[in-house]
Design a protein around this motif. Structure first.
Motif, PDB file in Angstrom:
ATOM      1  N   ASP A 136       0.832  -1.212   0.000  1.00 21.89           N
ATOM      2  CA  ASP A 136       0.000   0.000   0.000  1.00 21.89           C
ATOM      3  C   ASP A 136       0.863   1.257   0.000  1.00 21.89           C
ATOM      4  OD1 ASP A 136      -2.229  -1.596  -0.003  1.00 21.89           O
ATOM      5  OD2 ASP A 136      -2.540  -1.486   2.178  1.00 21.89           O
ATOM      6  N   ASP A 139       2.244   1.587  -3.589  1.00 18.60           N
ATOM      7  CA  ASP A 139       1.207   1.867  -4.585  1.00 18.60           C
ATOM      8  C   ASP A 139       0.605   3.261  -4.435  1.00 18.60           C
ATOM      9  OD1 ASP A 139       1.605  -0.699  -5.510  1.00 18.60           O
ATOM     10  OD2 ASP A 139      -0.040  -1.557  -4.335  1.00 18.60           O
ATOM     11  N   SER A 140       0.737   3.870  -3.271  1.00 22.85           N
ATOM     12  CA  SER A 140       0.167   5.195  -3.054  1.00 22.85           C
ATOM     13  C   SER A 140       1.132   6.310  -3.448  1.00 22.85           C
ATOM     14  CB  SER A 140      -0.238   5.354  -1.585  1.00 22.85           C
ATOM     15  OG  SER A 140       0.902   5.263  -0.743  1.00 22.85           O
ATOM     16  N   ARG A 141       2.263   5.978  -4.030  1.00 23.44           N
ATOM     17  CA  ARG A 141       3.257   6.991  -4.410  1.00 23.44           C
ATOM     18  C   ARG A 141       3.752   6.735  -5.826  1.00 23.44           C
ATOM     19  NH1 ARG A 141       3.379   6.279   0.910  1.00 23.44           N
ATOM     20  NH2 ARG A 141       3.967   7.992   2.296  1.00 23.44           N
ATOM     21  N   ALA A 231      -4.277   0.780  -3.158  1.00 23.73           N
ATOM     22  CA  ALA A 231      -4.172   2.210  -2.884  1.00 23.73           C
ATOM     23  C   ALA A 231      -3.780   2.942  -4.164  1.00 23.73           C
ATOM     24  CB  ALA A 231      -3.130   2.482  -1.784  1.00 23.73           C
ATOM     25  N   THR A 232      -4.152   4.208  -4.220  1.00 21.56           N
ATOM     26  CA  THR A 232      -3.830   5.084  -5.353  1.00 21.56           C
ATOM     27  C   THR A 232      -3.068   6.297  -4.824  1.00 21.56           C
ATOM     28  OG1 THR A 232      -5.935   6.287  -5.095  1.00 21.56           O
ATOM     29  CG2 THR A 232      -5.929   4.340  -6.537  1.00 21.56           C
ATOM     30  N   ASP A 235      -4.528   8.331  -2.115  1.00 15.50           N
ATOM     31  CA  ASP A 235      -4.562   7.828  -0.741  1.00 15.50           C
ATOM     32  C   ASP A 235      -3.213   7.969  -0.039  1.00 15.50           C
ATOM     33  OD1 ASP A 235      -7.149   7.033  -1.382  1.00 15.50           O
ATOM     34  OD2 ASP A 235      -6.475   5.043  -2.051  1.00 15.50           O
ATOM     35  N   LYS A 236      -2.373   8.837  -0.550  1.00 16.30           N
ATOM     36  CA  LYS A 236      -1.027   8.964   0.009  1.00 16.30           C
ATOM     37  C   LYS A 236      -1.053   9.386   1.466  1.00 16.30           C
ATOM     38  CE  LYS A 236       3.348  11.360  -0.754  1.00 16.30           C
ATOM     39  NZ  LYS A 236       4.088  12.315  -1.629  1.00 16.30           N
ATOM     40  N   VAL A 239      -2.216   6.434   4.031  1.00 16.11           N
ATOM     41  CA  VAL A 239      -1.370   5.243   4.242  1.00 16.11           C
ATOM     42  C   VAL A 239      -0.251   5.578   5.224  1.00 16.11           C
ATOM     43  CG1 VAL A 239       0.118   3.567   3.139  1.00 16.11           C
ATOM     44  CG2 VAL A 239      -1.937   4.351   1.969  1.00 16.11           C
TER      45      VAL A 239
END
Length: 239
Positions: A136, A139-141, A231-232, A235-236, A239
């Motif tokens: 997560d 994936d959020s970055r 996560a996208t 959503d940085k 997380v």
């Protein structure tokens, strides 16, 4: 002339003047004149006679218990017949198609559940809440490492059709991109380890393993990551 260790017979004793045995004396057991081993299981010299054959080796004895191996087939027809006998009853075409369809359905379902992130269908390297949290975070970055593969393909294709002036700058650009990936990998490994220690203080995951796991996932293109990202970049902050 008789030697001292030779046996004296009755005639020798009579000639030497030795008194003969009194016939009126009580009967005494006579010594057997037979050679030792003639009526006993011991042979000459007091040695026990063998069984007449060597002791078989363990592998030979095990092979004898299992039975002899079948001879090698002499013809192709004999080999095919033996394979058919070992394979069991032959299935019809419809039964084979049904089994193949069921197998493909199971494989498809297992892959879909693995992509969805179900714990029972994940690979050993992806299991556990700590690894899920690392995925997560990555994936959020957005990262430079994730763009390496597309940029490398574009530069390789362009170097084949572009003029020589472009090829002069292609190699230094690739070296700069690789250096950026290495620096970003070190930074990601340190950041991921700090976040994991804060969220999972009792974790026993090695820091080097978590750093490499984060870097290897960051180098993959987003749509090719397994399991799929939950996560996208939006959503940085969560997380």
């Amino acid at each position: 002339m008789k030697l001292p260790w030779t046996r004296h017979t009755k005639d020798d004793r009579s000639q030497a003047g030795a008194p003969e045995s009194n016939p009126s004396a009580p009967n005494q057991p006579e010594q057997a004149a037979d050679a030792p081993g003639e009526n006993t299981p011991e042979g000459a010299g007091g040695k026990t006679q063998g069984k007449g054959r060597p002791t078989p080796k363990r592998r030979d004895a095990a092979g004898a218990r299992r039975g002899p191996l079948p001879p090698a087939p002499l013809t192709g027809a004999e080999a095919r017949a033996r394979r058919k006998a070992l394979a069991g009853p032959k299935l019809s075409r419809d039964e084979r198609r049904a089994q193949g369809a069921a197998r493909r359905e199971r494989q498809t379902q297992a892959r879909e559940r693995m992509l969805a992130g179900e714990e029972a269908y994940l690979l050993p390297r992806d299991k556990g809440p700590v690894r899920a949290y690392v995925r997560d975070v990555i994936d959020s970055r957005r990262s430079v490492s994730g763009a390496f593969m597309p940029v490398a393909f574009v530069m390789i294709g362009a170097s084949l059709i572009a003029p020589a002036k472009f090829q002069v700058f292609a190699a230094p650009a690739m070296l700069v991109l690789l250096a950026a990936m290495v620096l970003e990998g070190l930074w990601l490994g340190r950041k991921v380890n700090n976040l994991v220690r804060l969220k999972f203080p009792d974790s026993t995951e090695p820091g080097l393993g978590l750093g490499w796991y984060a870097f290897s996932r960051a180098t993959q293109m987003r749509r090719m990551r397994v399991p799929k990202p939950r996560a996208t970049p939006k959503d940085k902050d969560q997380v």
